[in-house]
Design a protein around this motif. Structure first.
Motif, PDB file in Angstrom:
ATOM      1  N   GLU A 235       0.810  -1.213   0.000  1.00  0.00           N
ATOM      2  CA  GLU A 235       0.000   0.000   0.000  1.00  0.00           C
ATOM      3  C   GLU A 235       0.851   1.273   0.000  1.00  0.00           C
ATOM      4  OE1 GLU A 235      -0.680  -2.727   1.922  1.00  0.00           O
ATOM      5  OE2 GLU A 235      -2.262  -3.267   0.482  1.00  0.00           O
ATOM      6  N   ASN A 236       2.014   1.247   0.638  1.00  0.00           N
ATOM      7  CA  ASN A 236       2.826   2.474   0.722  1.00  0.00           C
ATOM      8  C   ASN A 236       4.232   2.293   0.147  1.00  0.00           C
ATOM      9  OD1 ASN A 236       4.055   0.910   2.688  1.00  0.00           O
ATOM     10  ND2 ASN A 236       4.214   2.555   4.185  1.00  0.00           N
ATOM     11  N   TRP A 237       4.379   1.395  -0.826  1.00  0.00           N
ATOM     12  CA  TRP A 237       5.705   1.050  -1.341  1.00  0.00           C
ATOM     13  C   TRP A 237       6.450   2.245  -1.906  1.00  0.00           C
ATOM     14  CZ3 TRP A 237       7.061   1.762  -6.451  1.00  0.00           C
ATOM     15  CH2 TRP A 237       6.022   1.918  -7.383  1.00  0.00           C
ATOM     16  N   ARG A 238       5.728   3.255  -2.369  1.00  0.00           N
ATOM     17  CA  ARG A 238       6.394   4.431  -2.949  1.00  0.00           C
ATOM     18  C   ARG A 238       7.179   5.223  -1.901  1.00  0.00           C
ATOM     19  NH1 ARG A 238       4.999   5.519  -8.173  1.00  0.00           N
ATOM     20  NH2 ARG A 238       3.224   4.346  -9.010  1.00  0.00           N
ATOM     21  N   ASP A 239       6.944   4.947  -0.624  1.00  0.00           N
ATOM     22  CA  ASP A 239       7.715   5.624   0.417  1.00  0.00           C
ATOM     23  C   ASP A 239       9.194   5.262   0.334  1.00  0.00           C
ATOM     24  OD1 ASP A 239       5.340   6.674   1.258  1.00  0.00           O
ATOM     25  OD2 ASP A 239       5.189   5.494   3.101  1.00  0.00           O
ATOM     26  N   ALA A 240       9.515   4.138  -0.301  1.00  0.00           N
ATOM     27  CA  ALA A 240      10.909   3.716  -0.406  1.00  0.00           C
ATOM     28  C   ALA A 240      11.649   4.383  -1.567  1.00  0.00           C
ATOM     29  CB  ALA A 240      10.987   2.198  -0.568  1.00  0.00           C
ATOM     30  N   VAL A 241      10.912   5.078  -2.426  1.00  0.00           N
ATOM     31  CA  VAL A 241      11.522   5.648  -3.627  1.00  0.00           C
ATOM     32  C   VAL A 241      12.504   6.764  -3.292  1.00  0.00           C
ATOM     33  CG1 VAL A 241      11.048   6.917  -5.769  1.00  0.00           C
ATOM     34  CG2 VAL A 241       9.589   4.977  -5.099  1.00  0.00           C
TER      35      VAL A 241
END
Length: 316
Positions: A235-241
């Motif tokens: 759900e929040n994988w883009r936080d790792a970008v």
């Protein structure tokens, strides 16, 4: 919690082009293997799913949160028939018993997916070969190469009984990419190049039986294990970008699952025989998307990133 909500499991909700097909996904506990099994099920197939982690026993990977029983249930929920068979693919007697069971119960095998791996916990970058732990390196080769050889050796006599069988060797990297780049750990490099050569060689051997063998790689895969390593969820994988910019082109396991389902449903798939393919490449060919509707091309991005500063939007 299932990684595959009901809205994401189906390649299409209108057709089941693989109804009546018998598939074996070796290494289907999690990640790409699980997604491939589910998408084959969504297309109507009967899917035997194997692995070492069950509800009673955890493999050396050490993740009890995903089991082959759950994978089989997801296959059935998607519209197919999932059958979980605990199997250590390093043990030929277990693989023989698995193939004998498929023969006894179904009398045929149409699709073999070799996805056995489970060596991430052994992988160390930044060290020379002689600085690495030899036992760990050799274990990677057992998990990533010996398992594939044993499984193909044992299952292919059943698969060639009927013309048109498909073998998918799942790996990390295309022939184009791996052929000119060192994967920063010799044992890992060998483990991920071997399936490329297996697909090439098996393609030659299967030609006279009307069969097809390919190597298939996902891009930067948002597997359960990868998400946990980065401290994010689907759900929040883009936080790792922000920490890892290239992760912006990451794909969910659904993407490579749809790639295999599309290959299996393609009556003209022999044109791919012996080749190295990627999920992004097949998405463009067959028109499917990732779970979010995008068509990421991670390998295209990685090539471009070596020579410039590509815009992620051009590869998603």
């Amino acid at each position: 919690m299932s990684y595959f909500p009901a809205s994401l499991v189906s390649m299409t909700t209108e057709t089941t082009p693989l109804r009546g097909r018998i598939c074996l996904v070796a290494g289907a506990t999690r990640g790409a293997g699980r997604a491939i099994a589910v998408q084959l099920g969504a297309a109507g197939a009967t899917v035997y799913v194997t692995g070492r982690t069950t509800r009673e026993k955890v493999s050396e990977v050490g993740r009890a949160t995903e089991t082959i029983e759950e994978t089989a249930e997801l296959v059935t929920a998607a519209g197919g028939e999932g059958i979980a068979v605990p199997t250590d693919h390093l043990e030929q007697d277990q693989v023989r018993a698995l193939v004998d069971r498929i023969d006894r119960e179904r009398g045929r095998l149409d699709v073999l997916v070799n996805d056995v791996w489970g060596g991430e916990h052994l992988l160390v970058f930044g060290k020379k070969t002689w600085e690495n732990d030899l036992a760990g390196g050799l274990r990677m080769l057992e998990l990533g190469v010996r398992t594939h050889v044993i499984t193909s050796y044992t299952a292919l006599p059943l698969l060639i009984r009927n013309p048109g069988g498909l073998v998918v060797e799942v790996t990390d990297g295309t022939t184009e990419y791996n052929g000119t780049r060192f994967r920063e750990n010799l044992f890992y490099d060998l483990a991920k190049n071997a399936p490329l050569r297996m697909a090439f060689g098996l393609g030659k051997e299967l030609e006279e039986y009307g069969g097809t063998a390919v190597a298939l790689t996902p891009g930067w895969l948002r597997s359960e294990q990868m998400l946990a390593a980065f401290g994010v969820t689907e759900e929040n994988w883009r936080d790792a970008v922000e920490r890892i910019p290239g992760f912006a082109v990451a794909e969910s396991p659904v993407y490579v699952g749809r790639a295999v389902a599309a290959l299996a449903a393609d009556a003209d798939r022999r044109r791919w025989n012996g080749q190295s393919l990627s999920s992004g490449q097949l998405a463009r060919e067959y028109g499917f998307t990732d779970a979010d509707g995008s068509q990421p091309d991670a390998w295209g991005y990685m090539f471009a990133d070596e020579t410039g500063t590509p815009d992620v939007a051009d590869y998603r």
